[in-house]
Scaffold this motif. Structure first.
Motif, PDB file in Angstrom:
ATOM      1  N   LYS A 136      -3.405   4.067  -6.640  1.00 41.49           N
ATOM      2  CA  LYS A 136      -2.276   4.929  -6.255  1.00 41.49           C
ATOM      3  C   LYS A 136      -0.931   4.261  -6.531  1.00 41.49           C
ATOM      4  O   LYS A 136      -0.031   4.875  -7.072  1.00 41.49           O
ATOM      5  N   VAL A 137      -0.799   3.001  -6.113  1.00 41.94           N
ATOM      6  CA  VAL A 137       0.541   2.397  -6.159  1.00 41.94           C
ATOM      7  C   VAL A 137       0.827   1.702  -7.487  1.00 41.94           C
ATOM      8  O   VAL A 137       1.971   1.441  -7.819  1.00 41.94           O
ATOM      9  N   LYS A 138      -0.228   1.352  -8.223  1.00 41.87           N
ATOM     10  CA  LYS A 138      -0.148   0.783  -9.587  1.00 41.87           C
ATOM     11  C   LYS A 138       0.343  -0.672  -9.653  1.00 41.87           C
ATOM     12  O   LYS A 138      -0.200  -1.466 -10.407  1.00 41.87           O
ATOM     13  N   ASP A 139       1.401  -1.019  -8.939  1.00 43.53           N
ATOM     14  CA  ASP A 139       1.945  -2.364  -9.072  1.00 43.53           C
ATOM     15  C   ASP A 139       1.188  -3.355  -8.184  1.00 43.53           C
ATOM     16  O   ASP A 139       0.839  -3.047  -7.043  1.00 43.53           O
ATOM     17  N   PHE A 140       0.970  -4.574  -8.722  1.00 47.00           N
ATOM     18  CA  PHE A 140       0.338  -5.626  -7.928  1.00 47.00           C
ATOM     19  C   PHE A 140       0.711  -6.979  -8.513  1.00 47.00           C
ATOM     20  O   PHE A 140       1.267  -7.067  -9.616  1.00 47.00           O
ATOM     21  N   ASP A 168       0.839  -1.199   0.000  1.00 41.92           N
ATOM     22  CA  ASP A 168       0.000   0.000   0.000  1.00 41.92           C
ATOM     23  C   ASP A 168       0.874   1.249   0.000  1.00 41.92           C
ATOM     24  O   ASP A 168       2.112   1.171  -0.020  1.00 41.92           O
ATOM     25  N   GLU A 169       0.231   2.391   0.019  1.00 40.92           N
ATOM     26  CA  GLU A 169       0.986   3.645  -0.146  1.00 40.92           C
ATOM     27  C   GLU A 169       1.944   3.918   1.010  1.00 40.92           C
ATOM     28  O   GLU A 169       2.846   4.746   0.887  1.00 40.92           O
ATOM     29  N   THR A 170       1.767   3.187   2.134  1.00 42.18           N
ATOM     30  CA  THR A 170       2.730   3.346   3.230  1.00 42.18           C
ATOM     31  C   THR A 170       3.809   2.259   3.160  1.00 42.18           C
ATOM     32  O   THR A 170       4.660   2.163   4.027  1.00 42.18           O
ATOM     33  N   GLY A 171       3.734   1.398   2.145  1.00 42.96           N
ATOM     34  CA  GLY A 171       4.745   0.355   1.969  1.00 42.96           C
ATOM     35  C   GLY A 171       4.390  -0.971   2.621  1.00 42.96           C
ATOM     36  O   GLY A 171       5.171  -1.926   2.556  1.00 42.96           O
ATOM     37  N   THR A 209     -15.395  -0.821 -10.125  1.00 36.36           N
ATOM     38  CA  THR A 209     -14.152  -0.273 -10.683  1.00 36.36           C
ATOM     39  C   THR A 209     -13.378  -1.399 -11.360  1.00 36.36           C
ATOM     40  O   THR A 209     -13.111  -2.434 -10.743  1.00 36.36           O
ATOM     41  N   ASN A 210     -13.074  -1.203 -12.635  1.00 35.82           N
ATOM     42  CA  ASN A 210     -12.255  -2.171 -13.373  1.00 35.82           C
ATOM     43  C   ASN A 210     -10.832  -1.656 -13.463  1.00 35.82           C
ATOM     44  O   ASN A 210     -10.615  -0.475 -13.757  1.00 35.82           O
ATOM     45  N   VAL A 211      -9.919  -2.540 -13.224  1.00 40.72           N
ATOM     46  CA  VAL A 211      -8.497  -2.193 -13.310  1.00 40.72           C
ATOM     47  C   VAL A 211      -7.903  -2.926 -14.515  1.00 40.72           C
ATOM     48  O   VAL A 211      -7.920  -4.157 -14.576  1.00 40.72           O
ATOM     49  N   LEU A 212      -7.420  -2.148 -15.450  1.00 33.65           N
ATOM     50  CA  LEU A 212      -6.758  -2.696 -16.631  1.00 33.65           C
ATOM     51  C   LEU A 212      -5.254  -2.607 -16.369  1.00 33.65           C
ATOM     52  O   LEU A 212      -4.772  -1.566 -15.895  1.00 33.65           O
ATOM     53  N   ALA A 213      -4.535  -3.672 -16.666  1.00 29.25           N
ATOM     54  CA  ALA A 213      -3.113  -3.665 -16.313  1.00 29.25           C
ATOM     55  C   ALA A 213      -2.279  -4.414 -17.342  1.00 29.25           C
ATOM     56  O   ALA A 213      -2.794  -5.275 -18.075  1.00 29.25           O
ATOM     57  N   GLN A 214      -0.998  -4.057 -17.341  1.00 32.69           N
ATOM     58  CA  GLN A 214      -0.035  -4.749 -18.202  1.00 32.69           C
ATOM     59  C   GLN A 214       0.695  -5.821 -17.392  1.00 32.69           C
ATOM     60  O   GLN A 214       1.138  -5.555 -16.258  1.00 32.69           O
ATOM     61  N   ILE A 215       0.802  -7.002 -17.971  1.00 26.79           N
ATOM     62  CA  ILE A 215       1.551  -8.084 -17.321  1.00 26.79           C
ATOM     63  C   ILE A 215       3.044  -7.870 -17.591  1.00 26.79           C
ATOM     64  O   ILE A 215       3.481  -7.783 -18.748  1.00 26.79           O
ATOM     65  N   LYS A 216       3.807  -7.799 -16.489  1.00 25.68           N
ATOM     66  CA  LYS A 216       5.253  -7.546 -16.619  1.00 25.68           C
ATOM     67  C   LYS A 216       6.068  -8.830 -16.478  1.00 25.68           C
ATOM     68  O   LYS A 216       7.226  -8.872 -16.893  1.00 25.68           O
ATOM     69  N   GLY A 217       5.484  -9.861 -15.833  1.00 29.67           N
ATOM     70  CA  GLY A 217       6.212 -11.123 -15.676  1.00 29.67           C
ATOM     71  C   GLY A 217       5.293 -12.203 -15.154  1.00 29.67           C
ATOM     72  O   GLY A 217       4.340 -11.916 -14.431  1.00 29.67           O
ATOM     73  N   ARG A 218       5.572 -13.460 -15.565  1.00 34.55           N
ATOM     74  CA  ARG A 218       4.787 -14.597 -15.082  1.00 34.55           C
ATOM     75  C   ARG A 218       5.752 -15.618 -14.487  1.00 34.55           C
ATOM     76  O   ARG A 218       6.781 -15.932 -15.097  1.00 34.55           O
ATOM     77  N   TYR A 219       5.401 -16.163 -13.317  1.00 32.64           N
ATOM     78  CA  TYR A 219       6.271 -17.112 -12.611  1.00 32.64           C
ATOM     79  C   TYR A 219       5.427 -18.307 -12.196  1.00 32.64           C
ATOM     80  O   TYR A 219       4.331 -18.139 -11.657  1.00 32.64           O
ATOM     81  N   VAL A 220       5.938 -19.512 -12.480  1.00 34.47           N
ATOM     82  CA  VAL A 220       5.185 -20.742 -12.211  1.00 34.47           C
ATOM     83  C   VAL A 220       6.068 -21.676 -11.388  1.00 34.47           C
ATOM     84  O   VAL A 220       7.262 -21.841 -11.692  1.00 34.47           O
ATOM     85  N   ALA A 221       5.478 -22.298 -10.367  1.00 34.69           N
ATOM     86  CA  ALA A 221       6.230 -23.244  -9.533  1.00 34.69           C
ATOM     87  C   ALA A 221       6.758 -24.379 -10.414  1.00 34.69           C
ATOM     88  O   ALA A 221       6.059 -24.845 -11.330  1.00 34.69           O
ATOM     89  N   THR A 222       7.949 -24.828 -10.123  1.00 28.61           N
ATOM     90  CA  THR A 222       8.553 -25.873 -10.961  1.00 28.61           C
ATOM     91  C   THR A 222       7.685 -27.137 -10.985  1.00 28.61           C
ATOM     92  O   THR A 222       7.614 -27.824 -11.994  1.00 28.61           O
ATOM     93  N   THR A 247      -2.596   0.178 -15.831  1.00 29.29           N
ATOM     94  CA  THR A 247      -2.491   1.173 -16.910  1.00 29.29           C
ATOM     95  C   THR A 247      -3.711   2.081 -16.952  1.00 29.29           C
ATOM     96  O   THR A 247      -3.594   3.259 -17.295  1.00 29.29           O
ATOM     97  N   ASP A 248      -4.901   1.543 -16.648  1.00 29.58           N
ATOM     98  CA  ASP A 248      -6.140   2.327 -16.734  1.00 29.58           C
ATOM     99  C   ASP A 248      -7.112   1.902 -15.650  1.00 29.58           C
ATOM    100  O   ASP A 248      -7.164   0.722 -15.280  1.00 29.58           O
ATOM    101  N   VAL A 249      -7.904   2.862 -15.212  1.00 33.27           N
ATOM    102  CA  VAL A 249      -9.022   2.581 -14.305  1.00 33.27           C
ATOM    103  C   VAL A 249     -10.287   2.841 -15.100  1.00 33.27           C
ATOM    104  O   VAL A 249     -10.435   3.909 -15.702  1.00 33.27           O
ATOM    105  N   VAL A 250     -11.182   1.858 -15.138  1.00 36.47           N
ATOM    106  CA  VAL A 250     -12.402   1.996 -15.941  1.00 36.47           C
ATOM    107  C   VAL A 250     -13.611   2.011 -15.008  1.00 36.47           C
ATOM    108  O   VAL A 250     -13.893   1.011 -14.331  1.00 36.47           O
TER     109      VAL A 250
END
Ligand SMILES: Cc1cc2nc3c(=O)[nH]c(=O)nc-3n(C[C@H](O)[C@H](O)[C@H](O)COP(=O)(O)O)c2cc1C
Length: 178
Positions: free
Chosen positions: A60-64, A24-27, A133-146, A121-124
């Protein structure tokens, strides 16, 4: 098939439960389960009730991170879905371990087999659909358990045991893929 009209407030016809985690915005880390999501290529869309803590922090923080839990995490799903980050720091009260993501500034949940790192990227929000509230976002990375990967790196779907949610607005039920 003969059908009758139903007058549900909403209907979930089988959506995977995901855990959306963020600093969150306080870290401080926090997490909220949702079922309203879809993804195409490097795009992901999440649907939230507008008043929730998570969505207002994501604005506010954008990343999730979108974490995919399995049925062993049902207690945590229920706890995080019935408490708000406005009142509690949920990670302090559930058996979930978090560590910073690789591509975004958001916590990854170690107990989940898949982590999808995203940036908003966008709030709809639309006049006709007040309270959503819809949150549109860009995927920056995908990680899968071995454990959930074939030798060639492709997704071993049979190893996943994610929780799928059905509901009619009055009650929710879960099914499992395994
Ligand atoms: C299985 C499950 C699915 C849920 N799906 C959604 C959803 O799609 N969108 C939403 O806004 N809330 C959904 N919720 C409710 C939120 O998780 C709940 O309101 C939570 O307390 C919000 O926390 P926050 O205020 O910290 O964001 C779901 C809860 C559960 C348990």
């Amino acid at each position: 098939m003969e059908k009758v009209a139903v007058n549900y407030e909403k209907m979930y016809y089988g959506f995977p439960v995901i855990l959306v985690s963020f600093y969150d915005e306080t870290g401080l880390p926090n997490v909220t389960p949702i079922t309203s999501s879809y993804t195409l290529k490097d795009m992901i869309m999440l649907g939230f009730s507008s008043k929730g803590y998570a969505v207002n922090q994501l604005k506010k923080v954008k990343d999730f991170v979108v974490n995919i839990p399995d049925r062993s995490l049902l207690d945590a799903i229920e706890y995080c879905g019935s408490h708000s980050g406005y009142e509690v720091s949920k990670f302090e009260n559930v058996d979930l371990t978090h560590a910073k993501g690789h591509m975004v500034n958001a916590p990854v949940i170690q107990e989940c087999s898949i982590a999808i790192e995203c940036t908003l990227t966008d709030v709809v929000e639309h006049e006709q659909f007040k309270g959503i509230t819809n949150v549109l976002a860009q995927i920056k990375g995908r990680y899968v358990a071995t454990e959930a990967l074939h030798e060639d790196g492709s997704l071993a779907a049979a190893e996943l045991d994610q929780v799928v949610c059905f509901g009619d607005g009055r009650s929710k039920s879960f099914r499992y893929l395994q």
